[in-house]
Design an enzyme around this catalytic site. Structure first.
Site, short mmCIF file in Angstrom:
data_model
loop_
_atom_site.label_atom_id
_atom_site.label_comp_id
_atom_site.label_asym_id
_atom_site.label_seq_id
_atom_site.Cartn_x
_atom_site.Cartn_y
_atom_site.Cartn_z
N LYS A 162 -3.38 0.53 -3.26
CA LYS A 162 -3.06 -0.87 -2.95
C LYS A 162 -2.70 -1.60 -4.23
O LYS A 162 -3.44 -1.55 -5.21
CB LYS A 162 -4.27 -1.53 -2.28
CG LYS A 162 -4.09 -3.01 -1.96
CD LYS A 162 -5.35 -3.53 -1.28
CE LYS A 162 -5.27 -5.00 -0.98
NZ LYS A 162 -6.51 -5.50 -0.32
N VAL A 203 0.85 -1.19 0.00
CA VAL A 203 0.00 0.00 0.00
C VAL A 203 0.88 1.23 0.00
O VAL A 203 1.81 1.34 0.81
CB VAL A 203 -0.94 0.01 1.22
CG1 VAL A 203 -1.88 1.21 1.13
CG2 VAL A 203 -1.74 -1.27 1.30
N ASP A 257 -13.60 -9.23 8.85
CA ASP A 257 -12.22 -9.10 9.36
C ASP A 257 -12.05 -7.78 10.10
O ASP A 257 -11.00 -7.14 10.00
CB ASP A 257 -11.22 -9.21 8.21
CG ASP A 257 -9.79 -9.45 8.71
OD1 ASP A 257 -9.64 -10.08 9.78
OD2 ASP A 257 -8.84 -9.02 8.05
#
Length: 422
Positions: free
Chosen positions: A45, A31, A138
């Site tokens: 990214k 990134v 996540d």
């Protein structure tokens, strides 16, 4: 916290974005801090060339499609992407600030009022994501960025459509961060429900209030056993008493025993109001408490004021008059990707409330719990101002957007080369 310089092997431009430095990296990608032609900062990214294959491209394309469907004030917005490029990339809103994991590690846990404000904010944001038919899957402290306008959620790389049974992972493979993973996700149950994000949010709020996660173990297999064992209760030590009932419910072993996100918002509001504050007041206090100074990004992206040089009456600079060139320092912290189902579990290292230092950083995933991440630091950049780079080549290379951007990128590369071991 500053931006790490580009390495000699890093690209300097992708999709029209000038790359100025590294924000973080993981097993799948890197990134970068980028700048659009109009000067807009972005987190870019890029998938590593070594892992670009058909499955990786398919997963990356799925992430892009999911990001296109997500919106909200507390979600880092997608700006642009090209999953079909030789080096697949996507650009999202750059949020200048520490992630929750780094903030707690540097400044200690949040008081109960600010933890409740954080809970109300993130619960409302996740509820809007669920209304769009998605699950994050996540959520963790490293995926909550504490920006100048309040917290935002990043890294939907593992997000799935709530009704989808399609998975790009291999059979019997569990993907995610075990320390914040609910038992049903750790057991590989499908389909998952919104309750997985409620549990993960509970783990995030526990970390914010106490500095540790529900379960901790040096071995990942032991950690998975703790998470999935119904007889093993989460560690709520250090949590203020007024938060214990809410966090106990959010971290319930059975998904059906956890509160809905709307109920989480209501309970957080009640906690805030019981301390004599309105929700908006608590939000402002949270932002004021966690917002980082912005001079790091400003020094990277904005040209310094023109130096004052004395002139003679004839309009010529006086003899011996010189302008002090601006100097830039560059340090960086790289973050890791999601944990695989094997290997050691990261260990958080918390420091005892140091004096706050001017820090600023921002990232879009893939970020992992930063206390376990390796750090690449560089020293003071050379004081002489480097000469501007060559003009754009006839082969179509795009000129840099500004003299300051060109100078900054060149200085970062030189600083990296001076300290590199290869």
């Amino acid at each position: 916290m500053q931006i790490a310089p580009l390495s000699p092997h890093d690209p300097t431009e992708l999709g029209g974005y000038e790359l100025l430095g590294r924000i973080g990296h993981g097993g799948m990608g890197q990134v970068y801090l980028g700048e659009s032609p109009g000067g807009e900062p972005a987190a870019v990214k890029v998938i590593k060339p070594s892992v670009v294959d058909s499955e990786t491209r398919q997963r990356f394309a799925q992430e892009v499609e999911i990001l296109k469907t997500i919106w909200g004030a507390r979600i880092a917005a997608l700006l642009d992407a090209d999953p079909e490029a030789d080096r697949p990339w996507l650009a999202t809103e750059y949020i200048e600030g520490l992630d929750l994991s780094r903030h707690v590690a540097s400044h200690g846990p949040l008081p109960s009022l600010l933890t409740a404000s954080l809970g109300a904010t993130l619960a409302e944001a996740l509820a809007s994501v669920h209304k769009q038919g998605l699950l994050h899957r996540d959520l963790k402290p490293a995926n909550v960025l504490l920006g100048p306008n309040g917290p935002k959620i990043i890294d939907f790389g593992l997000a799935v459509f709530a009704e989808s049974s399609v998975s790009l992972t291999a059979p019997n493979t569990v993907v995610g961060t075990p320390s914040c993973m609910p038992p049903e996700q750790a057991n590989g149950e499908k389909p998952l429900t919104p309750a997985v994000d409620v549990y993960a949010l509970g783990a995030v709020l526990l970390f914010a209030a106490s500095g540790h996660l529900p379960y901790q173990a040096a071995n990942i297999h032991v950690l998975f056993h703790q998470v999935t064992d119904p007889a093993k209760t989460p560690d709520l030590s250090g949590v203020p008493d007024e938060l214990v009932p809410l966090l106990t419910a959010m971290l319930a072993h059975q998904a059906q025993d956890r509160p809905a996100l709307d109920d989480v918002v209501k309970q957080c509001r009640t906690l805030i109001e019981s301390q004599g504050f309105k929700v908006a007041q608590a939000r402002r206090r949270l932002t004021s408490h966690t917002a980082a100074p912005t001079q790091i990004l400003d020094s990277l992206l904005h040209p310094a004021e023109a130096p004052t040089v004395p002139f003679s009456p004839a309009g010529e600079p006086e003899a011996g008059a010189t302008a002090e060139p601006p100097t830039t320092t560059g340090t960086g912290t790289e973050a890791t990707r999601v944990l695989p189902p094997t290997g050691p579990d990261p260990t958080h290292t918390l420091v005892d409330h140091p004096e706050p230092q001017p820090e600023a950083a921002g990232a879009m995933g893939p970020a992992q719990n930063p206390p376990s991440a390796p750090t690449a630091d560089t020293g003071q950049a050379p004081s002489p101002l480097p000469a501007p780079g060559p003009p754009a080549k006839a082969r179509g290379e795009r000129p840099r957007h500004s003299a300051q951007a060109r100078i900054t990128a060149q200085r970062l590369r030189e600083a990296y080369a001076a300290s590199a071991t290869f």
